[in-house]
Design a protein around this motif. Structure first.
Motif, PDB file in Angstrom:
ATOM      1  N   THR A 131       0.427   5.659   9.645  1.00 27.72           N
ATOM      2  CA  THR A 131      -0.813   4.947   9.981  1.00 27.72           C
ATOM      3  C   THR A 131      -0.727   3.476   9.576  1.00 27.72           C
ATOM      4  O   THR A 131      -1.101   2.578  10.348  1.00 27.72           O
ATOM      5  CB  THR A 131      -2.006   5.608   9.250  1.00 27.72           C
ATOM      6  OG1 THR A 131      -2.022   6.988   9.591  1.00 27.72           O
ATOM      7  CG2 THR A 131      -3.324   4.974   9.641  1.00 27.72           C
ATOM      8  N   LEU A 132      -0.224   3.221   8.366  1.00 27.19           N
ATOM      9  CA  LEU A 132      -0.130   1.840   7.875  1.00 27.19           C
ATOM     10  C   LEU A 132       0.798   1.011   8.757  1.00 27.19           C
ATOM     11  O   LEU A 132       0.495  -0.141   9.107  1.00 27.19           O
ATOM     12  CB  LEU A 132       0.384   1.826   6.429  1.00 27.19           C
ATOM     13  CG  LEU A 132      -0.564   2.406   5.376  1.00 27.19           C
ATOM     14  CD1 LEU A 132       0.154   2.528   4.034  1.00 27.19           C
ATOM     15  CD2 LEU A 132      -1.812   1.541   5.236  1.00 27.19           C
ATOM     16  N   LYS A 181       1.972  -8.626   7.295  1.00 27.01           N
ATOM     17  CA  LYS A 181       3.159  -8.250   6.523  1.00 27.01           C
ATOM     18  C   LYS A 181       2.802  -7.032   5.688  1.00 27.01           C
ATOM     19  O   LYS A 181       1.749  -7.000   5.041  1.00 27.01           O
ATOM     20  CB  LYS A 181       3.565  -9.403   5.607  1.00 27.01           C
ATOM     21  CG  LYS A 181       4.882 -10.053   6.018  1.00 27.01           C
ATOM     22  CD  LYS A 181       5.370 -10.970   4.926  1.00 27.01           C
ATOM     23  CE  LYS A 181       5.253 -12.418   5.381  1.00 27.01           C
ATOM     24  NZ  LYS A 181       5.470 -13.359   4.269  1.00 27.01           N
ATOM     25  N   LEU A 182       3.676  -6.048   5.695  1.00 23.01           N
ATOM     26  CA  LEU A 182       3.367  -4.795   5.000  1.00 23.01           C
ATOM     27  C   LEU A 182       4.538  -4.362   4.120  1.00 23.01           C
ATOM     28  O   LEU A 182       5.701  -4.430   4.525  1.00 23.01           O
ATOM     29  CB  LEU A 182       3.069  -3.693   6.038  1.00 23.01           C
ATOM     30  CG  LEU A 182       2.820  -2.281   5.503  1.00 23.01           C
ATOM     31  CD1 LEU A 182       1.537  -2.220   4.686  1.00 23.01           C
ATOM     32  CD2 LEU A 182       2.768  -1.275   6.655  1.00 23.01           C
ATOM     33  N   LEU A 196      -0.878   0.168  12.008  1.00 30.42           N
ATOM     34  CA  LEU A 196      -1.903  -0.872  11.842  1.00 30.42           C
ATOM     35  C   LEU A 196      -1.272  -2.248  11.643  1.00 30.42           C
ATOM     36  O   LEU A 196      -1.745  -3.251  12.178  1.00 30.42           O
ATOM     37  CB  LEU A 196      -2.799  -0.558  10.635  1.00 30.42           C
ATOM     38  CG  LEU A 196      -3.931   0.451  10.837  1.00 30.42           C
ATOM     39  CD1 LEU A 196      -4.633   0.695   9.511  1.00 30.42           C
ATOM     40  CD2 LEU A 196      -4.924  -0.044  11.888  1.00 30.42           C
ATOM     41  N   ALA A 197      -0.191  -2.301  10.846  1.00 29.94           N
ATOM     42  CA  ALA A 197       0.467  -3.583  10.584  1.00 29.94           C
ATOM     43  C   ALA A 197       1.054  -4.149  11.873  1.00 29.94           C
ATOM     44  O   ALA A 197       0.993  -5.350  12.130  1.00 29.94           O
ATOM     45  CB  ALA A 197       1.560  -3.397   9.536  1.00 29.94           C
ATOM     46  N   LYS A 198       1.593  -3.261  12.704  1.00 29.35           N
ATOM     47  CA  LYS A 198       2.162  -3.683  13.975  1.00 29.35           C
ATOM     48  C   LYS A 198       1.049  -4.269  14.857  1.00 29.35           C
ATOM     49  O   LYS A 198       1.210  -5.321  15.480  1.00 29.35           O
ATOM     50  CB  LYS A 198       2.792  -2.459  14.654  1.00 29.35           C
ATOM     51  CG  LYS A 198       3.889  -2.797  15.625  1.00 29.35           C
ATOM     52  CD  LYS A 198       4.584  -1.513  16.052  1.00 29.35           C
ATOM     53  CE  LYS A 198       5.301  -1.724  17.368  1.00 29.35           C
ATOM     54  NZ  LYS A 198       5.759  -0.448  17.946  1.00 29.35           N
ATOM     55  N   ASP A 199      -0.075  -3.573  14.843  1.00 31.70           N
ATOM     56  CA  ASP A 199      -1.205  -3.987  15.671  1.00 31.70           C
ATOM     57  C   ASP A 199      -1.775  -5.330  15.225  1.00 31.70           C
ATOM     58  O   ASP A 199      -2.255  -6.122  16.035  1.00 31.70           O
ATOM     59  CB  ASP A 199      -2.291  -2.904  15.592  1.00 31.70           C
ATOM     60  CG  ASP A 199      -3.504  -3.250  16.429  1.00 31.70           C
ATOM     61  OD1 ASP A 199      -3.313  -3.427  17.647  1.00 31.70           O
ATOM     62  OD2 ASP A 199      -4.615  -3.357  15.877  1.00 31.70           O
ATOM     63  N   THR A 200      -1.744  -5.587  13.913  1.00 30.42           N
ATOM     64  CA  THR A 200      -2.403  -6.782  13.362  1.00 30.42           C
ATOM     65  C   THR A 200      -1.425  -7.891  13.010  1.00 30.42           C
ATOM     66  O   THR A 200      -1.835  -8.960  12.583  1.00 30.42           O
ATOM     67  CB  THR A 200      -3.171  -6.419  12.080  1.00 30.42           C
ATOM     68  OG1 THR A 200      -2.240  -5.852  11.150  1.00 30.42           O
ATOM     69  CG2 THR A 200      -4.276  -5.420  12.353  1.00 30.42           C
ATOM     70  N   LYS A 201      -0.116  -7.592  13.133  1.00 26.98           N
ATOM     71  CA  LYS A 201       0.940  -8.540  12.756  1.00 26.98           C
ATOM     72  C   LYS A 201       0.879  -8.936  11.280  1.00 26.98           C
ATOM     73  O   LYS A 201       1.291 -10.038  10.882  1.00 26.98           O
ATOM     74  CB  LYS A 201       0.892  -9.791  13.641  1.00 26.98           C
ATOM     75  CG  LYS A 201       1.060  -9.463  15.118  1.00 26.98           C
ATOM     76  CD  LYS A 201       1.313 -10.696  15.944  1.00 26.98           C
ATOM     77  CE  LYS A 201       1.697 -10.336  17.362  1.00 26.98           C
ATOM     78  NZ  LYS A 201       0.719  -9.427  18.030  1.00 26.98           N
ATOM     79  N   ILE A 242       0.854  -1.188   0.000  1.00 26.83           N
ATOM     80  CA  ILE A 242       0.000   0.000   0.000  1.00 26.83           C
ATOM     81  C   ILE A 242       0.887   1.234   0.000  1.00 26.83           C
ATOM     82  O   ILE A 242       1.973   1.229   0.592  1.00 26.83           O
ATOM     83  CB  ILE A 242      -0.891   0.051   1.272  1.00 26.83           C
ATOM     84  CG1 ILE A 242      -1.550  -1.299   1.537  1.00 26.83           C
ATOM     85  CG2 ILE A 242      -1.952   1.143   1.162  1.00 26.83           C
ATOM     86  CD1 ILE A 242      -2.390  -1.336   2.812  1.00 26.83           C
ATOM     87  N   ARG A 243       0.427   2.288  -0.662  1.00 28.26           N
ATOM     88  CA  ARG A 243       1.202   3.523  -0.543  1.00 28.26           C
ATOM     89  C   ARG A 243       0.577   4.414   0.531  1.00 28.26           C
ATOM     90  O   ARG A 243      -0.637   4.353   0.772  1.00 28.26           O
ATOM     91  CB  ARG A 243       1.313   4.250  -1.873  1.00 28.26           C
ATOM     92  CG  ARG A 243       0.079   4.895  -2.354  1.00 28.26           C
ATOM     93  CD  ARG A 243       0.280   5.478  -3.737  1.00 28.26           C
ATOM     94  NE  ARG A 243      -0.838   6.337  -4.028  1.00 28.26           N
ATOM     95  CZ  ARG A 243      -0.853   7.640  -3.745  1.00 28.26           C
ATOM     96  NH1 ARG A 243       0.192   8.227  -3.215  1.00 28.26           N
ATOM     97  NH2 ARG A 243      -1.921   8.355  -4.005  1.00 28.26           N
ATOM     98  N   GLY A 244       1.413   5.172   1.172  1.00 29.19           N
ATOM     99  CA  GLY A 244       0.922   6.067   2.211  1.00 29.19           C
ATOM    100  C   GLY A 244       0.198   7.240   1.584  1.00 29.19           C
ATOM    101  O   GLY A 244       0.745   7.917   0.712  1.00 29.19           O
ATOM    102  N   ASP A 245      -1.038   7.457   2.006  1.00 30.98           N
ATOM    103  CA  ASP A 245      -1.766   8.601   1.460  1.00 30.98           C
ATOM    104  C   ASP A 245      -2.986   8.891   2.323  1.00 30.98           C
ATOM    105  O   ASP A 245      -3.722   7.985   2.693  1.00 30.98           O
ATOM    106  CB  ASP A 245      -2.224   8.299   0.028  1.00 30.98           C
ATOM    107  CG  ASP A 245      -2.954   9.485  -0.600  1.00 30.98           C
ATOM    108  OD1 ASP A 245      -2.523  10.622  -0.359  1.00 30.98           O
ATOM    109  OD2 ASP A 245      -3.940   9.260  -1.319  1.00 30.98           O
TER     110      ASP A 245
END
Lengths: 309, 420
Positions: free
Chosen positions: B228-229, B239-240, B232-237, B190-193
């Motif tokens: 933000t991404l 892969k980002l 969220l990835a940290k919170d949900t584990k 995903i791109r940050g936006d």
């Protein structure tokens, strides 16, 4: 001086072009203050006005200017509802080419459109305002008016007040005034005055700073609600915070400062009613000089339409 | 079996002189859009004599490297059929030195269902001369509202999910999607936006946007998005992978996040800046926009130190008529595949901004690891020969994409790629 085909931005002009257009505007103004208002300079030439955005002043000013130079004027009606996107501009260009016009005067809400038309056209293209980009004929009439009032532009301090971010007038007028040796500052609500790092122009956000700078001219811009997608400042506070109020007008008159405005004025927003009758307001002179400046611009350009193909 | 002996070549990764004996040809398709594995042996120059039955190719002053892997390309073209678009993109990629790429979902390639994935794979088998794998949609139709059928996509071999240029703004949907795909071992690209901050703009908020009278896109729209991404990835584990990072602050956010996320930069953000838009050149209208020179320097440094993993093409073909419109109206996107390796060589390697080793890591090894895991196969990364002594002024006929939105049209680029 190399002949130039188009007037798209102030930045594209040489100093010699700028001075020549300003000097000739004096002669043009003399012409129409005499009893015979017309000269045959553009006799047999065709001028087309192509306005994709509503305009009363600029369009009629150009039409009067072209008329006083004896050109034939055609108005291309562009219903804003039928022109949805830029594709139609491409189609319009093809149509215009077939009409063999000598001068095309264009206004569009998107920046850069007059440049696209100029690239594809042998006619002289005059940018009568594109998006937030440029409005060079306004710049000329403003410079001409300041020069006429003060004798010269160099050394004068002009503060442009209002929505700088969306203003093509601020961009073009500040450019020409700086080229002529004036100092320019911007003032307005924080979100509407771009940082000095981007503009190269001193930035103020209140009247105290503005007065302390000791300007010669207060150049008020129109609050352009039509260009704002979301509110940029608290509605209702504008006049109090940035307008010429009755109290501020007293101080302005006391310091003998000149007021200018590109029109049309939102009464009670940029200017209070009394300011409209202020003796040192040049707003009506600007309108008159607009015709002279535009006559001079038309006279200065060289359409490449001798061998229309 | 044809045998070829390539002598006096330079192994780009370390500059050593080598000979290569190859058996087989990369022109034979593996039936998956890739080419047949070529077997061979590499030896220091002069150590082994060429076999009598081998064709000898003199590669003096030429480089050999693994084919590049591009993690971010769009192949669909308005007005062209899907299979023609695939064919043109694969030819463009091959000319740019790319042997394998991740294809972003678009309106015409909607990878949110098995039927479209299957027909894409069939078209790739028939039309493509490189390996292409699709990125599945995060949300149905890329609209950001409802999760795509991740199990179905995973069963069809999808490993990466992306809504292409759209960063989902519904964070609750995204958080739940991340939690779900974490269990499936998929990765989100995903791109940050933050669209509310960026959607009005058409270029970077800068002195150029002021000068041209165009609405600016602030760098913080991207940076807040990245932050933000990652959170969220940290919170949900989950892969980002952060797509097309374009700002210096974006790099600093990635550095703070460490190895838990991977990231890419588009090649054009390493070469150009907002000044290149000059007089409304719509070829330079990209998303994210071309940023400041200081951002460009930070992105180059991030490739060197590894806080950004990959360089991608972000290839976006646009119909020529669409790019002839005014800057605000014209679509975003640039051609990237057609000139990929020649541009990297001419603008980054030749100018000492990046070394061959750094380029190979960012354009081949790292993307292959992210896309295919550590077991990246030879057919994904065949070897390519790069001749830097060919200089070419890029014309429309040099662009297999058959679009004109290349920033290099009319420019001089060095190098020519051939697949071994």
């Amino acid at each position: 001086m190399k002949p130039i085909k188009d007037l798209l931005t102030i930045g594209a002009l040489s100093d010699a072009d700028i001075l020549s257009i300003l000097d000739n505007a004096i002669a043009m103004k003399e012409i129409f203050t005499k009893s015979v208002k017309k000269v045959p300079v553009l006799k047999g030439k065709s001028v087309l006005t192509l306005f994709y955005e509503p305009s009363t002043r600029t369009r009629s000013s150009f039409e009067v200017a072209a008329d006083r130079l004896s050109a034939d004027i055609t108005t291309f009606s562009v219903s804003t509802s039928s022109v949805v996107k830029g594709e139609s501009v491409q189609d319009t260009i093809d149509t215009l080419m077939s009409m063999k016009m000598d001068y095309i005067i264009v206004r569009h809400k998107n920046s850069g459109i007059p440049g696209i038309i100029a690239k594809h056209s042998k006619a002289a293209v005059i940018n009568a305002g594109d998006g937030s980009h440029a409005h060079p004929s306004q710049a000329f009439l403003d410079a001409f008016t300041i020069r006429e009032k003060f004798g010269e532009v160099a050394g004068k301090r002009i503060i442009i007040i209002g929505d700088i971010l969306h203003s093509r007038v601020a961009r073009s007028t500040s450019l020409i005034l700086k080229r002529l040796g004036a100092e320019v500052a911007y003032m307005g609500p924080g979100p509407l005055v771009p940082p000095t790092a981007h503009t190269g122009i001193t930035r103020f956000t209140n009247w105290e700073q503005a007065f302390a700078w000791q300007p010669d001219v207060l150049y008020m811009l129109r609050v352009q609600n039509e260009r704002m997608d979301a509110p940029f400042f608290p509605a209702g506070d504008y006049h109090k915070a940035f307008g010429v109020t009755t109290e501020r007008l007293e101080r302005i008159a006391g310091e003998n400062l000149v007021i200018m405005h590109p029109g049309p004025v939102n009464r009670g927003v940029e200017l209070c009613d009394e300011a409209m009758d202020y003796s040192n307001s040049l707003i009506n002179t600007q309108v008159e000089n607009g015709i002279a400046a535009r006559m001079s611009i038309l006279y200065h350009l060289s359409p490449q339409t001798k061998n229309h193909d | 079996m044809t045998k070829r002996f390539i002598k006096n070549a330079t192994w780009a990764a370390d500059g050593s002189q080598i000979d290569i004996l190859l058996e087989g040809s990369s022109n034979m398709s593996d039936g998956l859009g890739g080419s047949m594995p070529v077997s061979g042996s590499i030896s220091p120059t002069g150590q082994n004599a060429p076999p009598a039955d081998a064709e000898i190719i003199d590669a003096t002053n030429q480089f050999i490297l693994p084919a590049l892997v591009d993690m971010h390309a769009k192949v669909s073209q308005p007005g062209k059929s899907s299979s023609l678009a695939i064919k043109l993109a694969s030819e463009a990629a091959r000319q740019g030195g790319i042997g394998s790429m991740l294809v972003m979902p678009t309106k015409s390639h909607s990878f949110d269902n098995h039927a479209d994935l299957d027909s894409f794979r069939d078209a790739v088998k028939e039309q493509s001369c490189i390996h292409m794998c699709p990125a599945g949609h995060i949300s149905i139709g890329g609209k950001g509202e409802q999760q795509a059928p991740y199990d179905t996509l995973a069963a069809r071999g999808v490993r990466i999910l992306s809504d292409a240029e759209h960063s989902p703004s519904n964070l609750l949907m995204l958080q739940r999607a991340m939690r779900y795909i974490a269990e499936l071992g998929l990765c989100m690209a995903i791109r940050g936006d933050v669209a509310a901050l960026s959607h009005m703009g058409s270029m970077h908020h800068s002195e150029t946007s002021y000068k041209l009278g165009l609405h600016g896109i602030p760098a913080c729209a991207e940076e807040i998005g990245i932050e933000t991404l990652i959170r969220l990835a940290k919170d949900t584990k989950a892969k980002l992978h952060i797509q097309t990072v374009s700002t210096a602050e974006g790099v600093r956010i990635l550095q703070r996040a460490g190895d838990s996320v991977s990231a890419e930069v588009a090649l054009h953000h390493l070469i150009f800046s907002h000044e290149d838009i000059a007089d409304y050149d719509t070829s330079f209208k990209t998303q994210p926009p071309l940023r400041d020179k200081s951002d460009r320097e930070a992105l180059l440094a991030a490739i060197k130190e590894g806080s950004i993993d990959c360089i991608v093409s972000d290839h976006t073909p646009c119909a020529p008529f669409a790019k002839k419109q005014d800057f605000h109206t014209a679509p975003q996107g640039m051609l990237g595949l057609d000139t990929f390796l020649p541009a990297i060589y001419s603008k980054l390697i030749k100018t000492d901004k990046l070394s061959w080793a750094e380029v190979i890591r960012a354009c081949s090894s790292r993307p292959a690891e992210i896309l295919y895991g550590h077991e990246a196969h030879d057919f994904i990364r065949p070897l390519i020969l790069f001749n830097p002594n060919v200089s070419r002024s890029i014309e429309a006929s040099d662009l297999p994409s058959r679009c004109l939105n290349s920033p290099f049209l009319g420019a001089e680029l060095l190098g020519e790629v051939s697949f071994l």
